[in-house]
Design an enzyme around this catalytic site. Structure first.
Site, PDB file in Angstrom:
ATOM      1  N   LEU A  79       0.864  -1.175   0.000  1.00 45.54           N
ATOM      2  CA  LEU A  79       0.000   0.000   0.000  1.00 45.54           C
ATOM      3  C   LEU A  79       0.903   1.229   0.000  1.00 45.54           C
ATOM      4  O   LEU A  79       1.999   1.212   0.557  1.00 45.54           O
ATOM      5  CB  LEU A  79      -0.895   0.029   1.242  1.00 45.54           C
ATOM      6  N   ASP A  80       0.433   2.319  -0.634  1.00 44.85           N
ATOM      7  CA  ASP A  80       1.167   3.578  -0.544  1.00 44.85           C
ATOM      8  C   ASP A  80       1.365   3.949   0.916  1.00 44.85           C
ATOM      9  O   ASP A  80       0.528   3.617   1.763  1.00 44.85           O
ATOM     10  CB  ASP A  80       0.393   4.709  -1.230  1.00 44.85           C
ATOM     11  N   MET A  81       2.456   4.645   1.199  1.00 41.13           N
ATOM     12  CA  MET A  81       2.736   5.038   2.578  1.00 41.13           C
ATOM     13  C   MET A  81       1.554   5.782   3.203  1.00 41.13           C
ATOM     14  O   MET A  81       1.201   5.543   4.359  1.00 41.13           O
ATOM     15  CB  MET A  81       3.983   5.922   2.649  1.00 41.13           C
TER      16      MET A  81
END
Length: 567
Positions: free
Chosen positions: A414-416
């Site tokens: 997942l994106d940060m």
């Protein structure tokens, strides 16, 4: 001593604040250009500059804000730099990126670091030569003689192929006839007569091969002659293209040599020296033409002390990038980071937030676990895997928790900034099984997001190809030529207070896919609340991977796990 003209130009670019600023506290450090909240002084300066852009009558530029205005629509990045002069007076400078209304100079804006458009400049003279070559190349490529030569060359090849194939068919038929004669002769002729027949048949076979050989030579000469006639045109075009490439490279080099950037200590560095230690080793096109370098160059040339800066977009968004009218943006990294690294040397700046671990003291909840895998609920602003400067991540936490686990552990990312569910495999075998499910798209994921705007319709899909913005990583942009296919399905949940809550079902899994598909004008045209790259920064990105469905690699049971967001 400065000339009267230089003093007049300085006074022309140094803008005093029109609004009241006495109650605004000065920043303790200068703005970190690549991630910032605009200081109130910059917001006031931008407000005044935007009013000037909207009301001035000195120049005309189509920003795409007036549907009735003619001409190409070109949105533009503007910058403001709050400065203090030698009289301790606070004011600000204004700049635009590239050209504005096809000009480099406008009253009230700082000049370019180098004016390639000045009268009788080497750039314009050389550009005329390059343009002349372009015209020659275009004329040759569109010439009737070239088309006729190509058509004749192709027809000769076609005739040659047909003639040779026809001869081969004749030879095949003759061979079959000889075989039949040989068979009949063997049955009906004496040994001596059959021997004479064999010699006759061999001579016929040799004669056929000779005919084919001469036919090959005949058509080879004709095709080569046609090809040479065609290649004469191509060689001339290629020679002109080679000359154009050499002239363009020489012009680019000469142009880059003119860009010499100052810092506060009046130290100069050219573009080649600045970019020699970067990944590509050479300056990208248009380096030094952004607003920020122009602002600092003017400030240092005129002994103005930088206090704070900000840049904002004005006009319609480009088709590829995501830019919102009137919104503040950081400086681009690909072009500006190396330049500003030199120009801001020795200036105390705000801390780079990208060097600070946002996951410090954050827990990583486990919502499902057995002997083979687990599902964690990743908090927002928490890396999935280690970054360049921050090692703390889901991977690092899992590796610490399961030191004997084999395989990569992290099945997907997942994106940060995105929170939500992530699958973790405890062994190589489980990892491969789950990866296979992702590849075959049997894993189903559902995200929930809050969009900063109201959208039409109750459901739909977005298909916009995405690639990284090479000049401004990690931003992504829409690119139909080089972008990877990206497909998102969406479903509206509710609209309230000017915002829309939606479910996203990503069919593909590209970097920033949901963020780009939300914000882009050809997508939902409403950025996710808190998106600091494609929208407006808030306390967090309102995007959460709330549900995941997959088949357990061992039990083969279909599992569905859901965790609601905290927004």
């Amino acid at each position: 001593m400065r000339s009267e003209q230089e003093i007049a130009q300085m006074q022309n670019c140094f803008r005093t604040f029109e609004g009241k600023i006495d109650d605004i506290e000065l920043p303790k450090k200068f703005t970190f250009p690549f991630y910032y909240e605009p200081h109130p002084l910059c917001i006031q300066a931008a407000k005044e500059l935007q009013h000037h852009i909207s009301t001035q009558t000195d120049w005309t530029h189509n920003f795409g804000l007036n549907k009735d205005q003619e001409g190409m629509v070109i949105g533009k990045m503007f910058g403001v730099l709050v400065v203090r002069n030698s009289q301790n007076q606070l004011g600000y400078l204004a700049a635009f990126s590239g050209k504005l209304a096809d000009q480099n100079h406008h009253k009230g804006f700082v000049p370019p670091v180098f004016d390639m458009l000045s009268k009788n400049s080497f750039f314009l003279e050389e550009q005329e030569q390059v343009n002349a070559l372009n015209d020659k190349i275009e004329n040759l490529e569109n010439a009737l003689e070239l088309k006729e030569a190509l058509l004749f060359f192709e027809s000769e090849k076609s005739y040659a192929q047909s003639a040779l194939e026809e001869q081969k068919q004749v030879m095949k038929a003759e061979k079959q006839a000889r075989n039949q004669r040989r068979k009949e002769g063997k049955e009906n002729l004496s040994e001596e007569d059959f021997s004479d027949l064999e010699k006759e048949l061999q001579q016929e076979s040799i004669k056929g091969k000779i005919v084919l050989k001469h036919l090959n030579l005949h058509w080879k000469e004709r095709v080569e002659k046609a090809e040479n006639s065609y290649n004469e045109f191509i060689q001339e075009i290629n020679q002109l293209k080679k000359e154009r490439k050499q002239r363009s490279a020489k012009l680019q080099r000469k142009l880059f040599d003119q860009y010499q950037f100052l810092n506060k200590d009046k130290q100069r560095k050219g573009l080649f020296e600045i970019f020699e230690n970067t990944t590509n080793g050479v300056p990208p096109a248009a380096a030094g033409e952004c607003a920020a370098p122009k602002l600092f160059q003017y400030a240092f040339e005129n002994d103005l002390v930088p206090v704070a800066m900000a840049e904002f977009w004005w006009g319609a968004s480009p088709k590829s990038e995501i830019r919102k009218h009137g919104q503040f943006y950081p400086s681009c990294r690909g072009k500006c980071e190396p330049i500003l690294g030199h120009m801001l040397e020795g200036i105390e700046m705000d801390e780079n937030p990208m060097l600070t671990n946002p996951a410090t003291n954050k827990e990583l909840p486990i919502v499902f676990e057995d002997d083979y895998l687990l599902v964690v609920n990743k908090p927002h602003d928490f890396l999935s895997v280690p970054g360049k400067t921050i090692l703390d991540s889901v991977y690092a936490r899992m590796r610490e928790k399961f030191p004997n686990a084999s395989g990569p552990l992290i099945v997907h990312r997942l994106d940060m900034a995105t929170s939500g569910l992530m699958l973790i495999a405890k062994s190589e075998e489980i990892y491969k099984d789950l990866q296979s499910q992702f590849i075959n798209r049997t894993v189903k994921k559902r995200y929930i997001a809050l969009l900063d705007g109201e959208i039409e319709g109750n459901s739909g899909e977005v298909k916009l190809p995405i690639r990284v913005d090479l000049d401004d990583r990690p931003r992504q942009l829409v690119c139909y030529e080089y972008g990877k296919h990206a497909h998102t399905e969406w479903e509206k949940i509710e609209m309230k207070d000017g915002k829309t809550r939606v479910h996203f079902y990503p069919i593909t899994g590209r970097t920033h896919q949901l963020r780009v598909h939300s914000a882009h004008s050809l997508g939902l045209n409403s950025p996710i609340v808190g998106d600091d790259l494609y929208g407006t920064k808030a306390s967090r990105l309102h995007l959460h991977a709330e549900k995941i469905d997959f088949t357990h690699p061992i039990s083969k049971e279909r599992l569905s796990i859901q965790v609601d967001p905290n927004f």
